[in-house]
Design a protein around this motif. Structure first.
Motif, mmCIF file in Angstrom:
data_model
loop_
_atom_site.group_PDB
_atom_site.id
_atom_site.type_symbol
_atom_site.label_atom_id
_atom_site.label_comp_id
_atom_site.label_asym_id
_atom_site.label_seq_id
_atom_site.Cartn_x
_atom_site.Cartn_y
_atom_site.Cartn_z
ATOM 1 N N GLU A 169 -14.069 -18.646 -77.665
ATOM 2 C CA GLU A 169 -13.455 -19.897 -77.219
ATOM 3 C C GLU A 169 -11.997 -19.970 -77.656
ATOM 4 O O GLU A 169 -11.114 -20.328 -76.871
ATOM 5 N N VAL A 170 -11.737 -19.622 -78.933
ATOM 6 C CA VAL A 170 -10.368 -19.736 -79.428
ATOM 7 C C VAL A 170 -9.484 -18.607 -78.897
ATOM 8 O O VAL A 170 -8.281 -18.804 -78.686
ATOM 9 N N MET A 171 -10.049 -17.427 -78.666
ATOM 10 C CA MET A 171 -9.236 -16.359 -78.078
ATOM 11 C C MET A 171 -8.812 -16.729 -76.663
ATOM 12 O O MET A 171 -7.688 -16.426 -76.252
ATOM 13 N N ASN A 172 -9.686 -17.373 -75.937
ATOM 14 C CA ASN A 172 -9.341 -17.830 -74.592
ATOM 15 C C ASN A 172 -8.177 -18.818 -74.648
ATOM 16 O O ASN A 172 -7.211 -18.706 -73.884
ATOM 17 N N MET A 173 -8.259 -19.767 -75.571
ATOM 18 C CA MET A 173 -7.206 -20.764 -75.707
ATOM 19 C C MET A 173 -5.896 -20.126 -76.170
ATOM 20 O O MET A 173 -4.813 -20.439 -75.661
ATOM 21 N N ALA A 174 -6.001 -19.217 -77.148
ATOM 22 C CA ALA A 174 -4.800 -18.570 -77.676
ATOM 23 C C ALA A 174 -4.084 -17.767 -76.601
ATOM 24 O O ALA A 174 -2.847 -17.731 -76.552
ATOM 25 N N SER A 175 -4.856 -17.144 -75.713
ATOM 26 C CA SER A 175 -4.246 -16.361 -74.644
ATOM 27 C C SER A 175 -3.581 -17.264 -73.606
ATOM 28 O O SER A 175 -2.456 -16.990 -73.156
ATOM 29 N N LEU A 176 -4.249 -18.346 -73.253
ATOM 30 C CA LEU A 176 -3.691 -19.275 -72.267
ATOM 31 C C LEU A 176 -2.374 -19.870 -72.740
ATOM 32 O O LEU A 176 -1.432 -20.021 -71.964
ATOM 33 N N TRP A 177 -2.323 -20.203 -74.035
ATOM 34 C CA TRP A 177 -1.151 -20.895 -74.578
ATOM 35 C C TRP A 177 -0.194 -19.966 -75.329
ATOM 36 O O TRP A 177 0.755 -20.436 -75.935
ATOM 37 N N LYS A 178 -0.472 -18.656 -75.325
ATOM 38 C CA LYS A 178 0.386 -17.653 -75.965
ATOM 39 C C LYS A 178 0.677 -18.039 -77.418
ATOM 40 O O LYS A 178 1.838 -18.107 -77.846
ATOM 41 N N THR A 200 -24.288 -4.564 -81.887
ATOM 42 C CA THR A 200 -23.084 -4.848 -81.107
ATOM 43 C C THR A 200 -22.951 -3.864 -79.955
ATOM 44 O O THR A 200 -22.813 -2.660 -80.170
ATOM 45 N N ALA A 201 -22.972 -4.387 -78.745
ATOM 46 C CA ALA A 201 -22.910 -3.542 -77.555
ATOM 47 C C ALA A 201 -21.478 -3.410 -77.042
ATOM 48 O O ALA A 201 -20.659 -4.312 -77.210
ATOM 49 N N GLY A 202 -21.189 -2.284 -76.416
ATOM 50 C CA GLY A 202 -19.898 -2.106 -75.752
ATOM 51 C C GLY A 202 -18.747 -1.850 -76.705
ATOM 52 O O GLY A 202 -18.925 -1.684 -77.906
ATOM 53 N N GLU A 203 -17.549 -1.816 -76.143
ATOM 54 C CA GLU A 203 -16.326 -1.607 -76.916
ATOM 55 C C GLU A 203 -15.819 -2.938 -77.454
ATOM 56 O O GLU A 203 -15.663 -3.893 -76.688
ATOM 57 N N VAL A 204 -15.567 -2.981 -78.745
ATOM 58 C CA VAL A 204 -15.136 -4.237 -79.377
ATOM 59 C C VAL A 204 -13.820 -4.728 -78.789
ATOM 60 O O VAL A 204 -13.672 -5.908 -78.456
ATOM 61 N N THR A 205 -12.854 -3.839 -78.640
ATOM 62 C CA THR A 205 -11.544 -4.273 -78.156
ATOM 63 C C THR A 205 -11.609 -4.790 -76.715
ATOM 64 O O THR A 205 -10.774 -5.600 -76.310
ATOM 65 N N ALA A 206 -12.611 -4.338 -75.959
ATOM 66 C CA ALA A 206 -12.736 -4.806 -74.575
ATOM 67 C C ALA A 206 -13.034 -6.298 -74.518
ATOM 68 O O ALA A 206 -12.707 -6.960 -73.524
ATOM 69 N N ARG A 207 -13.601 -6.830 -75.567
ATOM 70 C CA ARG A 207 -13.920 -8.263 -75.597
ATOM 71 C C ARG A 207 -12.640 -9.096 -75.608
ATOM 72 O O ARG A 207 -12.540 -10.104 -74.919
ATOM 73 N N ALA A 208 -11.672 -8.682 -76.412
ATOM 74 C CA ALA A 208 -10.397 -9.394 -76.444
ATOM 75 C C ALA A 208 -9.585 -9.124 -75.183
ATOM 76 O O ALA A 208 -8.911 -10.014 -74.656
ATOM 77 N N GLN A 209 -9.651 -7.900 -74.686
ATOM 78 C CA GLN A 209 -8.906 -7.545 -73.482
ATOM 79 C C GLN A 209 -9.361 -8.363 -72.278
ATOM 80 O O GLN A 209 -8.572 -8.613 -71.363
ATOM 81 N N ALA A 210 -10.617 -8.807 -72.313
ATOM 82 C CA ALA A 210 -11.122 -9.629 -71.208
ATOM 83 C C ALA A 210 -10.372 -10.951 -71.099
ATOM 84 O O ALA A 210 -10.329 -11.565 -70.028
ATOM 85 N N PHE A 211 -9.763 -11.379 -72.193
ATOM 86 C CA PHE A 211 -8.963 -12.606 -72.189
ATOM 87 C C PHE A 211 -7.473 -12.304 -72.021
ATOM 88 O O PHE A 211 -6.636 -13.188 -72.196
ATOM 89 N N GLY A 212 -7.134 -11.069 -71.707
ATOM 90 C CA GLY A 212 -5.732 -10.698 -71.546
ATOM 91 C C GLY A 212 -5.000 -10.544 -72.860
ATOM 92 O O GLY A 212 -3.772 -10.657 -72.901
#
Length: 281
Positions: A169-178, A200-212
């Motif tokens: 939730e906060v990563m989404n907000m942080a990305s939207l508002w830079k 933990t499934a998948g690549e960890v960094t891909a989770r943050a990359q999904a929010f740009g």
């Protein structure tokens, strides 16, 4: 026979500023290690109330990141947070006083091992709730942006927090508002007692990359790599380019807390010995 003239001795080579800096990093890491070893002894001798979660093995992350920050930059920490506090400028005597429940401690002895904060060094506090500090760091970054400062917030959390919805939730907000925040995931390979790969499934960094969000994964055991990467990400946030995510692959040398019996390590050794994939139960 004429005596040969002695060649003039060369002056000892002075350590460069670069060398001195690495020595400072080493001393900081050693301070954290010795502090944590003493904490363990205090618990074993029944002098410390409650439990503590040792940072032994992960010192390079705290030192490498915090040395990239200014004093007025913010950090938020986790229940395994002694290293973060010390690396950001906390003093040893007040840290011990807090752990021992003394009024001379950072929180007058009421916070204990898992809730140490120090506003003078920008330490907004450790948090025993898994992922709980992610909202605090993002809020601090939002405050800095609204006030027009160039302060940066760094959020330390373990790989267990990757299962908490608040982080996303906060990563989404942080990305939207830079927002000027750096999310530092200390992946020590264990979610409490369970191997990280089993939870933990998948690549960890891909989770943050999904929010740009710009993301990197590095060797968290090499303080030079940690520091160089942290410098880059902190300066990126400071100039207004938004949040970033840094996975530091590290390892804790002890159990989840000072009172456990290292069950996870025992299970891993048994798993390797027997060649079974379901050894951890």
């Amino acid at each position: 026979m004429a005596k040969s003239k002695k060649s003039p001795s060369r002056p000892a080579k002075r350590a460069s500023i670069h060398d001195e800096r690495w020595l400072h990093f080493y001393r900081q890491m050693l301070k954290i290690r010795l502090f944590e070893e003493e904490v363990n002894q205090l618990y074993l001798s029944a002098k410390m109330p409650g439990l503590a979660h040792l940072y032994i093995g992960e010192e390079a992350v705290a030192v490498g990141v915090c040395e990239a920050l200014r004093r007025d930059d913010y950090i938020t920490s986790t229940h395994r947070g002694h290293g973060h506090c010390l690396a950001k400028g906390a003093v040893v005597d007040k840290m011990f006083a807090e752990l021992l429940g003394k009024a001379a401690g950072y929180c007058r002895g009421k916070g204990g091992s898992m809730h140490i904060a120090d506003q003078d060094t920008g330490n907004l506090g450790a948090n025993a709730i898994v992922g709980g500090s992610t909202g605090m760091a993002t809020g601090a970054a939002m405050s800095a942006k609204m006030r027009g400062t160039d302060q940066v917030a760094v959020c330390f959390f373990g790989d267990g927090a990757l299962g908490q919805g608040l982080l996303y939730e906060v990563m989404n907000m942080a990305s939207l508002w830079k927002l000027p925040v750096v999310y530092v995931c200390e992946n020590n390979q264990y979610n409490e007692y369970t191997d990280f790969r089993e939870t933990t499934a998948g690549e960890v960094t891909a989770r943050a990359q999904a929010f740009g969000i710009h993301s990197e994964s590095i060797d968290g055991q090499d303080v030079r790599i940690v520091h160089a990467t942290a410098l880059k990400l902190v300066e990126r946030a400071r100039r207004g380019d938004g949040p970033s995510f840094l996975q530091c692959n590290t390892y804790r040398f002890h159990g989840h807390h000072v009172g456990d019996v290292d069950r996870s390590y025992t299970a891993r050794k048994r798993k390797k010995r027997n060649g079974r994939s379901n050894a951890i139960r």
